[in-house]
Enzyme design. Structure first.
Site, PDB file in Angstrom:
ATOM      1  N   GLY A  87     -16.277  -7.798 -43.573  1.00 42.26           N
ATOM      2  CA  GLY A  87     -17.520  -7.790 -44.336  1.00 42.26           C
ATOM      3  C   GLY A  87     -17.364  -7.179 -45.713  1.00 42.26           C
ATOM      4  O   GLY A  87     -18.158  -7.428 -46.619  1.00 42.26           O
ATOM      5  N   GLY A 121     -21.001  -4.233 -48.663  1.00 42.63           N
ATOM      6  CA  GLY A 121     -19.603  -4.588 -48.933  1.00 42.63           C
ATOM      7  C   GLY A 121     -18.784  -3.467 -49.543  1.00 42.63           C
ATOM      8  O   GLY A 121     -17.640  -3.660 -49.944  1.00 42.63           O
ATOM      9  N   ARG A 171      -5.040  -0.987 -48.666  1.00 39.12           N
ATOM     10  CA  ARG A 171      -4.389  -0.807 -47.363  1.00 39.12           C
ATOM     11  C   ARG A 171      -3.135  -1.663 -47.310  1.00 39.12           C
ATOM     12  O   ARG A 171      -3.128  -2.814 -47.755  1.00 39.12           O
ATOM     13  CB  ARG A 171      -5.353  -1.227 -46.260  1.00 39.12           C
ATOM     14  CG  ARG A 171      -4.784  -1.100 -44.866  1.00 39.12           C
ATOM     15  CD  ARG A 171      -5.655  -1.794 -43.852  1.00 39.12           C
ATOM     16  NE  ARG A 171      -6.818  -1.012 -43.483  1.00 39.12           N
ATOM     17  CZ  ARG A 171      -7.862  -1.518 -42.827  1.00 39.12           C
ATOM     18  NH1 ARG A 171      -7.895  -2.785 -42.512  1.00 39.12           N
ATOM     19  NH2 ARG A 171      -8.873  -0.750 -42.501  1.00 39.12           N
ATOM     20  N   ARG A 178      -6.087  -8.828 -35.546  1.00 39.12           N
ATOM     21  CA  ARG A 178      -6.608  -7.915 -34.518  1.00 39.12           C
ATOM     22  C   ARG A 178      -6.766  -8.660 -33.196  1.00 39.12           C
ATOM     23  O   ARG A 178      -6.769  -9.896 -33.179  1.00 39.12           O
ATOM     24  CB  ARG A 178      -8.022  -7.440 -34.917  1.00 39.12           C
ATOM     25  CG  ARG A 178      -8.114  -6.884 -36.293  1.00 39.12           C
ATOM     26  CD  ARG A 178      -9.168  -7.645 -37.109  1.00 39.12           C
ATOM     27  NE  ARG A 178      -9.061  -7.294 -38.529  1.00 39.12           N
ATOM     28  CZ  ARG A 178      -9.609  -6.214 -39.063  1.00 39.12           C
ATOM     29  NH1 ARG A 178     -10.357  -5.451 -38.339  1.00 39.12           N
ATOM     30  NH2 ARG A 178      -9.417  -5.922 -40.328  1.00 39.12           N
ATOM     31  N   ASP A 247     -11.934  -5.221 -32.414  1.00 38.08           N
ATOM     32  CA  ASP A 247     -11.683  -5.681 -33.792  1.00 38.08           C
ATOM     33  C   ASP A 247     -10.916  -4.633 -34.584  1.00 38.08           C
ATOM     34  O   ASP A 247     -10.525  -4.893 -35.724  1.00 38.08           O
ATOM     35  CB  ASP A 247     -12.995  -6.041 -34.499  1.00 38.08           C
ATOM     36  CG  ASP A 247     -13.965  -4.870 -34.557  1.00 38.08           C
ATOM     37  OD1 ASP A 247     -14.339  -4.369 -33.478  1.00 38.08           O
ATOM     38  OD2 ASP A 247     -14.334  -4.439 -35.657  1.00 38.08           O
TER      39      ASP A 247
HETATM   40  P1  AMP Z   1     -15.644  -0.991 -39.084  1.00 40.65           P
HETATM   41  O1  AMP Z   1     -16.512   0.000 -38.380  1.00 40.65           O
HETATM   42  O2  AMP Z   1     -15.176  -0.532 -40.436  1.00 40.65           O
HETATM   43  O3  AMP Z   1     -14.528  -1.475 -38.243  1.00 40.65           O
HETATM   44  O4  AMP Z   1     -16.575  -2.227 -39.412  1.00 40.65           O
HETATM   45  C1  AMP Z   1     -17.147  -3.065 -38.452  1.00 40.65           C
HETATM   46  C2  AMP Z   1     -17.683  -4.314 -39.113  1.00 40.65           C
HETATM   47  O5  AMP Z   1     -18.744  -3.991 -40.017  1.00 40.65           O
HETATM   48  C3  AMP Z   1     -16.666  -5.080 -39.925  1.00 40.65           C
HETATM   49  O6  AMP Z   1     -17.015  -6.433 -39.846  1.00 40.65           O
HETATM   50  C4  AMP Z   1     -16.914  -4.568 -41.335  1.00 40.65           C
HETATM   51  O7  AMP Z   1     -16.471  -5.466 -42.296  1.00 40.65           O
HETATM   52  C5  AMP Z   1     -18.427  -4.453 -41.329  1.00 40.65           C
HETATM   53  N1  AMP Z   1     -18.930  -3.494 -42.307  1.00 40.65           N
HETATM   54  C6  AMP Z   1     -18.961  -2.141 -42.192  1.00 40.65           C
HETATM   55  N2  AMP Z   1     -19.506  -1.594 -43.299  1.00 40.65           N
HETATM   56  C7  AMP Z   1     -19.806  -2.597 -44.135  1.00 40.65           C
HETATM   57  C8  AMP Z   1     -20.385  -2.685 -45.427  1.00 40.65           C
HETATM   58  N3  AMP Z   1     -20.764  -1.607 -46.110  1.00 40.65           N
HETATM   59  N4  AMP Z   1     -20.546  -3.909 -45.971  1.00 40.65           N
HETATM   60  C9  AMP Z   1     -20.171  -5.005 -45.311  1.00 40.65           C
HETATM   61  N5  AMP Z   1     -19.632  -5.006 -44.090  1.00 40.65           N
HETATM   62  C10 AMP Z   1     -19.451  -3.821 -43.503  1.00 40.65           C
HETATM   63 MG    MG Z   2     -13.063  -2.629 -38.298  1.00 42.39          MG
END
Ligand code: AMP
Ligand code: MG
Length: 489
Positions: A87, A121, A171, A178, A247
């Site tokens: 995202g 994002g 990164r 995944r 994921d």
């Molecule tokens: P994570 O907890 O970082 O593994 O994120 C879980 C999901 O939420 C993934 O699809 C991320 O890309 C999405 N996500 C988390 N925070 C954001 C954000 N601020 N904007 C867009 N997508 C997000």
């Molecule tokens: Mg993630």
């Protein structure tokens, strides 16, 4: 700067959305790891180029890169979520370094993609620094992990509980695939695409199996073994990932996608670093079991490629491998070579003692290295009931007496596996406060430098930085023990 390719892009648009990073205003450098630059075959002096922060903040596109947001789904806190995907991150591409190793480079926090589900994002400066330090800290400990080239700050504020500074993290990973990348095609009933992904993964990351008749099974077996070993290492260092959703599980068995992680301070099997994990699904003690659960989900997703019985048989290999590696690491942490049932019982008794006394997990093992000839006061001071620990040490001594290893040699071997320094949450927190409130990144740099070699006393480094080592290796002060962090950290 650096020339990339993007091999993943060849899989086709069912696998991703092509998406360039969004431009940012006035990007600035927060921190940079020259060793990661070298890993990529990049000149570390490139960081001095004025456009470095444009490339790694999202304003300029590196030559040959083909930025894309990867599609994946997965199980989050035990439930299937059909809508995940990158995202807020894009895979820029991959590079083969002069040693012939392949590394992928991605930017995290570089603007919303089609998978953003209404979120902005972006990533906070705090969370970006935490991921940057964590990757380098686990690497320093010898734990397989993604790494971090740089954190680039951006001026635009983002909104979380309060307005927050934001940043873009670069990164570096062997793979960004995944478990959830496979689940995506399984649950949308697209087995051909799942097979293409498996072939790609084997070709890039498990090439030794590419010509085998049962290559999918061998691939799955080795994801299982690597995951078991990884989690055994996490347990041995008291590292808690915090969000072991499928994921966030890497197909190559690296520690992946740092969020509200934490290193355990006082030994506590119920430690939960993630503030929003109210049921403790991802507590310290549950990580080995959750690793297995996640591998079962991967097995389900590979169901079109591997038959059911074979999946069960391979899964049965998880626990023995975990036990084998974990036992061998704990034996070396205790400086014991004969890892028999007497050792097993003594270890069990030790963990009880550490728990009931709230003893610092990391420092206990480091101090145990001084037994029996060194100064035992710091170790004894960790226990309320001196008789209990003295009895335990007497038993420990009788196990050591079965082995004829000179104490100095044992101490050295123990110090090579028991870190003196870890990324204590409160130290990270203090570094973040300085970074966020004073735009002073010096503590971030200090921690990064120190954690490069966490097993050494770092005497010279402390002299050069004019810092007191005690502050960095002391037991975590009581008020900070068990500190939790939120997802925006
Ligand atoms: P994570 O907890 O970082 O593994 O994120 C879980 C999901 O939420 C993934 O699809 C991320 O890309 C999405 N996500 C988390 N925070 C954001 C954000 N601020 N904007 C867009 N997508 C997000
Ligand atoms: Mg993630």
């Amino acid at each position: 700067m650096i020339n990339l390719e993007n091999h993943f892009a060849a899989l086709g648009e069912d696998f991703y959305q092509l998406k360039n990073p969004d431009p940012v205003s006035e990007p600035y450098l927060v921190d940079f790891e020259p060793d990661v630059a070298r890993l990529l075959g990049m000149d570390p002096d490139a960081v001095r180029n004025l456009d470095f922060v444009d490339y790694f903040g999202g304003n300029k596109i590196l030559p040959g890169s083909n930025p894309l947001a990867m599609a994946y789904t997965g199980h989050q806190f035990g439930s299937y979520n059909p809508r995940i995907g990158d995202g807020r991150a894009v895979l820029l591409g991959d590079v083969k370094n002069p040693d012939g190793d392949d590394w992928e480079i991605s930017l995290k926090g570089c603007g919303p993609t089609r998978f953003a589900r209404g979120f902005d994002g972006r990533a906070t400066l705090r969370a970006s620094i935490r991921e940057h330090l964590a990757g380098e800290a686990l690497h320093g400990l010898g734990v397989p992990t993604t790494r971090s080239l740089a954190v680039v700050g951006i001026r635009d504020l983002i909104h979380r509980e309060t307005p927050e500074l934001a940043a873009v993290l670069t990164r570096v990973a062997r793979s960004h695939i995944r478990f959830g990348s496979f689940e995506n095609f399984h649950y949308t009933n697209r087995p051909t695409l799942g097979k293409n992904l498996a072939n790609y993964t084997i070709h890039r990351h498990y090439p030794q199996f590419a010509k085998e008749a049962d290559k999918y099974r061998l691939f799955y077996r080795h994801v299982i073994l690597r995951t078991a070993r990884l989690i055994a290492q996490w347990q041995s260092f008291g590292f808690v990932h915090g969000v072991m959703n499928t994921d966030n599980m890497s197909i190559v068995g690296d520690t992946f996608d740092y969020g509200p992680f934490g290193f355990m301070d006082a030994f506590n099997p119920n430690f939960i670093p993630n503030h929003s994990d109210s049921n403790g699904r991802y507590s310290f003690a549950r990580q080995p079991e959750i690793g297995f659960w996640n591998l079962q989900k991967l097995g389900t997703a590979l169901g079109a490629l591997i038959d059911e019985d074979a999946i069960k048989q391979e899964l049965a290999g998880y626990q023995p491998e975990y036990n084998r590696v974990y036992r061998s690491i704990i034996a070396s942490k205790m400086g014991i070579q004969i890892a028999d049932s007497a050792f097993h019982d003594l270890g069990g008794a030790l963990f009880q003692l550490l728990y009931s006394n709230g003893a610092d997990y990391t420092n206990f093992f480091r101090r145990l290295g001084d037994f029996p000839d060194g100064n035992m006061e710091p170790l004894l001071a960790m226990f309320e009931n001196k008789k209990e620990i003295k009895d335990w040490l007497a038993q420990y001594r009788s196990l050591l007496d079965r082995e004829d290893r000179p104490p100095e040699e044992r101490r050295e071997s123990m110090n090579a596996v028991n870190p003196k320094f870890i990324l204590r949450n409160y130290l990270a927190h203090q570094a973040l406060e300085k970074a966020v409130k004073e735009a002073d990144f010096s503590e971030v740099v200090n921690l990064r430098l120190l954690l490069r070699d966490p097993f050494s006393d770092n005497t010279e480094l402390f002299q050069n930085l004019n810092l007191d080592p005690e502050r960095y290796c002391a037991d975590t002060p009581r008020k900070w023990i068990g500190m939790q962090v939120s997802c925006s950290a």
